[in-house]
Design an enzyme around this catalytic site. Sequence first.
Site, PDB file in Angstrom:
ATOM      1  N   HIS A 153       0.759  -0.432 -10.453  1.00 36.86           N
ATOM      2  CA  HIS A 153      -0.052  -1.361  -9.718  1.00 36.86           C
ATOM      3  C   HIS A 153      -0.467  -2.608 -10.406  1.00 36.86           C
ATOM      4  O   HIS A 153      -1.665  -3.000 -10.732  1.00 36.86           O
ATOM      5  CB  HIS A 153      -1.508  -0.497  -9.218  1.00 36.86           C
ATOM      6  CG  HIS A 153      -2.105  -1.026  -7.908  1.00 36.86           C
ATOM      7  ND1 HIS A 153      -2.759  -0.041  -6.905  1.00 36.86           N
ATOM      8  CD2 HIS A 153      -2.306  -2.353  -7.658  1.00 36.86           C
ATOM      9  CE1 HIS A 153      -3.207  -0.808  -6.010  1.00 36.86           C
ATOM     10  NE2 HIS A 153      -3.021  -2.053  -6.237  1.00 36.86           N
TER      11      HIS A 153
ATOM     12  N   ARG B 181       0.851  -1.123   0.205  1.00 32.63           N
ATOM     13  CA  ARG B 181       0.076   0.015   0.075  1.00 32.63           C
ATOM     14  C   ARG B 181       0.794   1.271  -0.133  1.00 32.63           C
ATOM     15  O   ARG B 181       1.873   1.394   0.682  1.00 32.63           O
ATOM     16  CB  ARG B 181      -1.027  -0.129   1.251  1.00 32.63           C
ATOM     17  CG  ARG B 181      -1.931  -1.077   1.349  1.00 32.63           C
ATOM     18  CD  ARG B 181      -3.115  -0.948   0.266  1.00 32.63           C
ATOM     19  NE  ARG B 181      -3.661  -2.053  -0.178  1.00 32.63           N
ATOM     20  CZ  ARG B 181      -4.571  -2.255  -0.914  1.00 32.63           C
ATOM     21  NH1 ARG B 181      -5.000  -0.956  -1.762  1.00 32.63           N
ATOM     22  NH2 ARG B 181      -5.190  -3.467  -1.399  1.00 32.63           N
TER      23      ARG B 181
END
Lengths: 310, 310
Positions: free
Chosen positions: A273, A225
């Site tokens: 991502h 994250r």
Amino acid sequence: MTLNILFAARPERWKTYEAPLRAALADAGIDAHLATEIAPDQVDYIVYAPNSPLQDFTPYTRAKAVLNLWAGVETITGNETLHIPLARMVDPGLTKGMVEWVTGHVMRHHLGMDSDIKRDDAQWVYRTPPLAQERSVVIFGLGALGMAVAETLVMLGFKVTGWSRSPKEVEGITALHGPGGLDKALAAAEIAVLLLPDTPATENTLNAQTLTQMPKGAFIINPGRGPLIDDDALLAALDSGHIAHATLDVFRVEPLPQDHPYWAHPSVTVTPHIAAETRASTASQALVENIRRGEAGEPFLNLVDRSLGY
Amino acid sequence: MTLNILFAARPERWKTYEAPLRAALADAGIDAHLATEIAPDQVDYIVYAPNSPLQDFTPYTRAKAVLNLWAGVETITGNETLHIPLARMVDPGLTKGMVEWVTGHVMRHHLGMDSDIKRDDAQWVYRTPPLAQERSVVIFGLGALGMAVAETLVMLGFKVTGWSRSPKEVEGITALHGPGGLDKALAAAEIAVLLLPDTPATENTLNAQTLTQMPKGAFIINPGRGPLIDDDALLAALDSGHIAHATLDVFRVEPLPQDHPYWAHPSVTVTPHIAAETRASTASQALVENIRRGEAGEPFLNLVDRSLGY
């Protein structure tokens, strides 16, 4: 009885998921009405992406569970209208993809590949890379993903340490926990892999102080994250050379803004991502398994403990 | 009785090996005189590097074996003065290093890392990498190194095919052999790993014809031997785009000459013969184990069949 299953996510997800979800429901013998619009008080299960327009769960009076399409649930755990079970996605395809992405980048930094890949001279400079058994890798976070990564890195021969909030026992690795264990974990992290959840307690796990506790020349790999890292502190540590390189797949703002210093920094690799990508076919099977469990009165898999935020 | 062990290799090797060899001999309880100069007719064992000045074995009338420091023996198998057993080096450290180098570069090409590593823009372009279970890797050569690589790639989830001269059975992989199997192996090689020995039969295994049999966009990884590839044919296949990239650790001439087109080619990665590096500590243990076997009347390990050239 026909189950009403609401698919509450953006239209492009529906395109990807409709066919594999219908196939998985048929395989499981579940008679279902699967749609993107169903009268709220008729909905039995909600397949959900946190960026869906559905943010008020109050009218879904008979729904039995919210089944998240993604592993990350931090933008939904604070939703005060949600009072039914929330399950996170644990997709075997996602886990495999994560293990592969992390393994690849660990091997890349371990072998010092970048100097060969980015070569712009014709110099034959001999070197002996260390063996994995001489390389210490620390995985911060021993959830499903961290454990899967740890197993693979152990199999490849690395000296693996794991750090988690609460004590865990994992065969073949040194398992540390809590604030006391963090100092040891940082000191061992020649290569650090961040797979902690995004909670208030984990924000800026890597900051100006903890970065200095890592060995000089360490590598950081973050497929977890964005908020786990204090970006300014990391940039300073890269500029000073204390941290050799950071390979980052997640960011506080995504897509990473074009003027962000990470893009052009010679010691940063940005990936868009892609480490934790849910695969529709395997994820659909996981969603349907939880629906089957709900109907059979069996406990749901991968329930979120909202008091902890993950 | 004191054994006379001649160390016949270049001086820099002696620097690296003297201490670990003496330690391994002591650990094995072998009383030995280990030196770089010993009267030839007094030598019991020859620890040997093929580029040593020793090329005439005729005077070594009582020597029991030549123990090669390296895996490659192609420059010694034709030596007509050599009539005693020749053992190749099978160093567990070398094998581990090879597995790590190959695994790293397979993962790199599998994940398409180079576009991230060599990035010179700020474009967030999403992509979903395939999983290893959707990727076919072919290992040409199923000797000790090829088998070790195959095992690791299977464990990482790849679809692994192996090709060898003679039939082999390996759990978890598709094992092909001979000229008939070669066509199938080439057709399956999205990623090809070359670990064949260097013999007249394997020269130019990848040539203008066989390269076209590989899938368009294939990757080639050569940690084996330089002559396995027809260099001009490979350059043509890279220029046409049929082969996407070649990562080469070995060459017909080493160091690779500065004017060789491989250095500057955008679709070639040159590494300086680092994949198969013998580690002195583990290699010394392997050498001493063969001396122990010779003295105990047990068969030597890893004997070379000179009629086959490996």
